[in-house]
Design an enzyme around this catalytic site. Structure first.
Site, PDB file in Angstrom:
ATOM      1  N   ILE A 145       0.692  -1.174   0.247  1.00 60.59           N
ATOM      2  CA  ILE A 145      -0.078   0.046   0.061  1.00 60.59           C
ATOM      3  C   ILE A 145       0.925   1.067   0.100  1.00 60.59           C
ATOM      4  O   ILE A 145       0.800   2.313  -0.590  1.00 60.59           O
ATOM      5  CB  ILE A 145      -1.009   0.024   1.278  1.00 60.59           C
ATOM      6  CG1 ILE A 145      -2.250  -1.174   0.913  1.00 60.59           C
ATOM      7  CG2 ILE A 145      -1.724   1.395   1.279  1.00 60.59           C
ATOM      8  CD1 ILE A 145      -2.925  -1.253   2.368  1.00 60.59           C
ATOM      9  N   GLY A 146       1.923   1.167   0.681  1.00 62.56           N
ATOM     10  CA  GLY A 146       3.044   2.437   0.817  1.00 62.56           C
ATOM     11  C   GLY A 146       3.270   2.819  -0.479  1.00 62.56           C
ATOM     12  O   GLY A 146       3.298   3.869  -0.644  1.00 62.56           O
TER      13      GLY A 146
ATOM     14  N   ARG B 240      -3.706  -9.550   6.094  1.00 65.41           N
ATOM     15  CA  ARG B 240      -4.343 -10.889   6.382  1.00 65.41           C
ATOM     16  C   ARG B 240      -4.153 -11.521   5.106  1.00 65.41           C
ATOM     17  O   ARG B 240      -3.877 -11.256   4.185  1.00 65.41           O
ATOM     18  CB  ARG B 240      -5.898 -10.672   6.257  1.00 65.41           C
ATOM     19  CG  ARG B 240      -6.702 -11.885   6.543  1.00 65.41           C
ATOM     20  CD  ARG B 240      -8.189 -11.528   6.724  1.00 65.41           C
ATOM     21  NE  ARG B 240      -8.894 -10.755   6.029  1.00 65.41           N
ATOM     22  CZ  ARG B 240     -10.015 -11.244   5.216  1.00 65.41           C
ATOM     23  NH1 ARG B 240     -10.679 -12.497   5.696  1.00 65.41           N
ATOM     24  NH2 ARG B 240     -10.660 -10.685   4.316  1.00 65.41           N
TER      25      ARG B 240
ATOM     26  N   ASP C 121     -14.433   0.317   1.267  1.00 67.13           N
ATOM     27  CA  ASP C 121     -15.680  -0.195   1.382  1.00 67.13           C
ATOM     28  C   ASP C 121     -16.835   0.624   0.370  1.00 67.13           C
ATOM     29  O   ASP C 121     -17.776   0.128  -0.123  1.00 67.13           O
ATOM     30  CB  ASP C 121     -16.446  -0.796   2.533  1.00 67.13           C
ATOM     31  CG  ASP C 121     -15.155  -1.437   3.362  1.00 67.13           C
ATOM     32  OD1 ASP C 121     -14.841  -2.603   2.834  1.00 67.13           O
ATOM     33  OD2 ASP C 121     -14.719  -0.615   4.518  1.00 67.13           O
TER      34      ASP C 121
ATOM     35  N   HIS D  99     -14.890  -2.309   9.467  1.00 65.43           N
ATOM     36  CA  HIS D  99     -14.376  -2.726   8.158  1.00 65.43           C
ATOM     37  C   HIS D  99     -13.978  -4.208   8.204  1.00 65.43           C
ATOM     38  O   HIS D  99     -12.707  -4.986   8.579  1.00 65.43           O
ATOM     39  CB  HIS D  99     -12.935  -2.075   7.976  1.00 65.43           C
ATOM     40  CG  HIS D  99     -12.267  -2.528   6.712  1.00 65.43           C
ATOM     41  ND1 HIS D  99     -12.639  -2.441   5.394  1.00 65.43           N
ATOM     42  CD2 HIS D  99     -11.099  -3.180   6.659  1.00 65.43           C
ATOM     43  CE1 HIS D  99     -11.819  -2.966   4.655  1.00 65.43           C
ATOM     44  NE2 HIS D  99     -10.643  -3.769   5.390  1.00 65.43           N
TER      45      HIS D  99
HETATM   46  N1  LIG Z   1      -8.855  -0.557   5.989  1.00 71.72           N
HETATM   47  C1  LIG Z   1      -8.858  -1.116   4.575  1.00 71.72           C
HETATM   48  O1  LIG Z   1      -9.907  -0.917   3.655  1.00 71.72           O
HETATM   49  C2  LIG Z   1      -7.634  -1.883   4.077  1.00 71.72           C
HETATM   50  C3  LIG Z   1      -7.411  -2.338   2.757  1.00 71.72           C
HETATM   51  C4  LIG Z   1      -6.317  -3.001   2.416  1.00 71.72           C
HETATM   52  C5  LIG Z   1      -5.278  -3.206   3.227  1.00 71.72           C
HETATM   53  N2  LIG Z   1      -5.472  -3.176   4.396  1.00 71.72           N
HETATM   54  C6  LIG Z   1      -4.426  -3.474   5.525  1.00 71.72           C
HETATM   55  O2  LIG Z   1      -3.670  -2.549   5.559  1.00 71.72           O
HETATM   56  C7  LIG Z   1      -2.255  -3.187   6.027  1.00 71.72           C
HETATM   57  C8  LIG Z   1      -1.035  -2.804   5.252  1.00 71.72           C
HETATM   58  O3  LIG Z   1      -1.059  -3.775   3.755  1.00 71.72           O
HETATM   59  P1  LIG Z   1      -0.088  -3.844   2.875  1.00 71.72           P
HETATM   60  O4  LIG Z   1      -0.518  -4.551   1.864  1.00 71.72           O
HETATM   61  O5  LIG Z   1       0.683  -2.566   2.468  1.00 71.72           O
HETATM   62  O6  LIG Z   1       0.899  -4.833   3.959  1.00 71.72           O
HETATM   63  P2  LIG Z   1       2.635  -5.170   3.410  1.00 71.72           P
HETATM   64  O7  LIG Z   1       2.972  -6.765   4.162  1.00 71.72           O
HETATM   65  O8  LIG Z   1       2.833  -4.983   1.962  1.00 71.72           O
HETATM   66  O9  LIG Z   1       3.140  -3.827   4.138  1.00 71.72           O
HETATM   67  C9  LIG Z   1       3.088  -3.635   5.525  1.00 71.72           C
HETATM   68  C10 LIG Z   1       4.564  -2.864   6.201  1.00 71.72           C
HETATM   69  O10 LIG Z   1       4.466  -2.207   7.284  1.00 71.72           O
HETATM   70  C11 LIG Z   1       5.643  -2.619   7.828  1.00 71.72           C
HETATM   71  N3  LIG Z   1       5.233  -2.671   9.201  1.00 71.72           N
HETATM   72  C12 LIG Z   1       5.021  -3.658  10.003  1.00 71.72           C
HETATM   73  N4  LIG Z   1       5.042  -3.507  11.293  1.00 71.72           N
HETATM   74  C13 LIG Z   1       5.284  -2.217  11.377  1.00 71.72           C
HETATM   75  C14 LIG Z   1       5.464  -1.017  12.368  1.00 71.72           C
HETATM   76  N5  LIG Z   1       5.341  -1.371  13.518  1.00 71.72           N
HETATM   77  N6  LIG Z   1       5.980   0.138  12.185  1.00 71.72           N
HETATM   78  C15 LIG Z   1       5.919   0.415  10.879  1.00 71.72           C
HETATM   79  N7  LIG Z   1       6.072  -0.538   9.628  1.00 71.72           N
HETATM   80  C16 LIG Z   1       5.483  -1.508  10.005  1.00 71.72           C
HETATM   81  C17 LIG Z   1       6.021  -4.002   7.163  1.00 71.72           C
HETATM   82  O11 LIG Z   1       7.789  -3.971   7.246  1.00 71.72           O
HETATM   83  C18 LIG Z   1       5.445  -3.833   5.796  1.00 71.72           C
HETATM   84  O12 LIG Z   1       6.829  -3.151   5.109  1.00 71.72           O
HETATM   85  C19 LIG Z   1      -2.654  -4.510   6.216  1.00 71.72           C
HETATM   86  O13 LIG Z   1      -3.225  -4.755   7.551  1.00 71.72           O
HETATM   87  C20 LIG Z   1      -3.813  -4.724   5.272  1.00 71.72           C
HETATM   88  O14 LIG Z   1      -4.548  -5.838   5.925  1.00 71.72           O
HETATM   89  C21 LIG Z   1      -6.557  -2.346   5.118  1.00 71.72           C
HETATM   90  O1  LIG Z   2      -9.883  -7.716   3.687  1.00 73.81           O
HETATM   91  C1  LIG Z   2      -8.541  -7.820   3.706  1.00 73.81           C
HETATM   92  O2  LIG Z   2      -7.970  -8.284   4.772  1.00 73.81           O
HETATM   93  C2  LIG Z   2      -7.787  -6.678   3.075  1.00 73.81           C
HETATM   94  C3  LIG Z   2      -8.434  -5.397   3.241  1.00 73.81           C
HETATM   95  O3  LIG Z   2      -8.994  -4.959   4.331  1.00 73.81           O
HETATM   96  C4  LIG Z   2      -9.449  -5.168   1.933  1.00 73.81           C
HETATM   97  O4  LIG Z   2     -10.745  -4.783   2.518  1.00 73.81           O
HETATM   98  O5  LIG Z   2      -9.076  -5.181   0.915  1.00 73.81           O
END
Ligand SMILES: NC(=O)c1ccc[n+]([C@@H]2O[C@H](COP(=O)([O-])OP(=O)(O)OC[C@H]3O[C@@H](n4cnc5c(N)ncnc54)[C@H](O)[C@@H]3O)[C@@H](O)[C@H]2O)c1
Ligand SMILES: O=C(O)C[C@H](O)C(=O)O
Length: 329
Positions: free
Chosen positions: A17-18, A93, A160, A188
């Site tokens: 995501i970053g 997840r 969502d 969520h």
């Molecule tokens: N709310 C939403 O709608 C939504 C949607 C998609 C994903 N997400 C969530 O977003 C999060 C990130 O997803 P992603 O695909 O980028 O994951 P990713 O594993 O690609 O990246 C997560 C990053 O966080 C870093 N990290 C872990 N612990 C940390 C800490 N204490 N401090 C700083 N950095 C830390 C890791 O090193 C990694 O680079 C997940 O929890 C995912 O489920 C939420």
């Molecule tokens: O469902 C997940 O675990 C990832 C994220 O929150 C999403 O809604 O795409």
């Protein structure tokens, strides 16, 4: 560039995501085309090198609005003077896992980050929690930041909301630009409730325009609520570009306002509205103006909606109990 840059902290900056998010922030899409930004990237030690690589690429874009990038593994430095904090870093997840499984793994991340925000962020800090389970992680961070007004801690349900807009647009053949007042209620998670009873498609009530409760109950709601799992199944990784897009939308709307006559969905601390227990971070319909938001009041909730809102809120209460039991709040 004459304005003072806005300090934007992004955690998990080296994650997927970053990678989708940082370039959009630096290009001005988060805060506006005339607002300079200074980025603070927080990563765990193993993520620092990759974050440095992303920072090199950000440099190579020569974004006129990007005034600087700092990379650190110290939350106290990352949140120092932060005006906007996007808490993305968490454990995503993976196949077959439910969000509840993540509570313990991720809870430990958000407590120290909440404390660092409490001790070091700017007075106008706005926090968006993206990392799952987002609502309860936001609650953990907020509980660790007693000096920051509680309403500054929000959780992302805009993805969502956008998913629901898109599904409703497809079903009705109406462009998303002509759909208003859609709401995501609750968590969520798969219990969330996308509500079209107050929504309008091209000026008509959406539920009446669709006129198909079976589609609503058996297709629309599950498709939106389980879209995250469907993306994981298809991509082998959780949604990234659409999540980054929703984070940009969430902050942009919070800072710049909702259009007249419309609202959006945000996970925000409940003030007891619509029977949601006070303090739970639950998704509501909100309007934004002047950098603040308000929960839309006075909507009539029918039986169909009530049962679904209650089920999602019950899940949030259970998550709150679980993190209380773990000493995280
Ligand atoms: N709310 C939403 O709608 C939504 C949607 C998609 C994903 N997400 C969530 O977003 C999060 C990130 O997803 P992603 O695909 O980028 O994951 P990713 O594993 O690609 O990246 C997560 C990053 O966080 C870093 N990290 C872990 N612990 C940390 C800490 N204490 N401090 C700083 N950095 C830390 C890791 O090193 C990694 O680079 C997940 O929890 C995912 O489920 C939420
Ligand atoms: O469902 C997940 O675990 C990832 C994220 O929150 C999403 O809604 O795409």
């Amino acid at each position: 560039m004459t304005r003072t840059p806005v300090n934007v902290t992004v955690t998990g900056a080296a994650g997927q995501i970053g990678y989708a998010l940082l370039f959009r922030i630096a290009s001005g899409q988060l805060l506006g085309a005339d607002v300079p930004v200074a980025l603070r990237l927080l990563e765990i030690p193993q993520g620092l090198k990759a974050a440095e690589g992303t920072a090199m690429e950000l440099d190579d874009c020569a974004f006129p609005l990007l005034s600087g990038i700092e990379i650190t593994d110290d939350p106290n430095k990352a949140f120092d003077g932060a005006n906007v904090a996007l808490l993305v870093g968490a454990r995503p997840r993976t196949k077959g896992m439910e969000r509840g499984d993540l509570l313990e793994a991720n809870g430990g991340i958000f407590k120290p980050q909440g404390k660092a925000i409490n001790d070091h962020a700017a007075d106008d800090i706005k926090v968006l929690v993206v990392g799952n389970p987002a609502n309860t992680n936001a609650l953990i961070a907020q509980a660790a930041a007693p000096d920051v007004p509680a309403e500054r801690f929000t959780a992302m349900t805009r993805l969502d909301h956008n998913r629901a807009l898109s599904q409703l647009s497809k079903r009705t053949g109406t462009p998303v630009s002509e759909i208003r007042r859609l709401t995501i209620w609750g968590n969520h998670s798969a219990t969330q409730y996308p509500d079209i009873f107050h929504a309008e498609v091209a000026g008509k009530n959406a539920a009446e325009a669709v006129n198909d409760e079976k589609w609503l109950a058996e297709e629309f709601i599950p498709t939106v609520a389980k879209r995250g799992a469907a993306i994981i199944e298809a991509r082998g990784a959780s949604s990234a570009a659409s999540a980054a897009n929703a984070a940009v939308d969430h902050i942009h709307t919070w800072v710049n306002g909702t259009p007249e006559g419309d609202w959006t969905s945000m996970g925000v601390p409940s003030d007891g509205s619509y029977g949601v227990p006070e303090g739970l971070i639950s998704s509501f319909p909100v309007t934004c103006s002047g950098g603040t938001y308000e929960i839309v009041q006075g909507l009539e909730i029918n039986e169909f909606s009530r049962a679904r809102i209650d089920a999602s809120v019950k899940e949030l209460e259970e998550e709150r109990e679980a993190v209380r039991g773990l000493g995280l709040i």
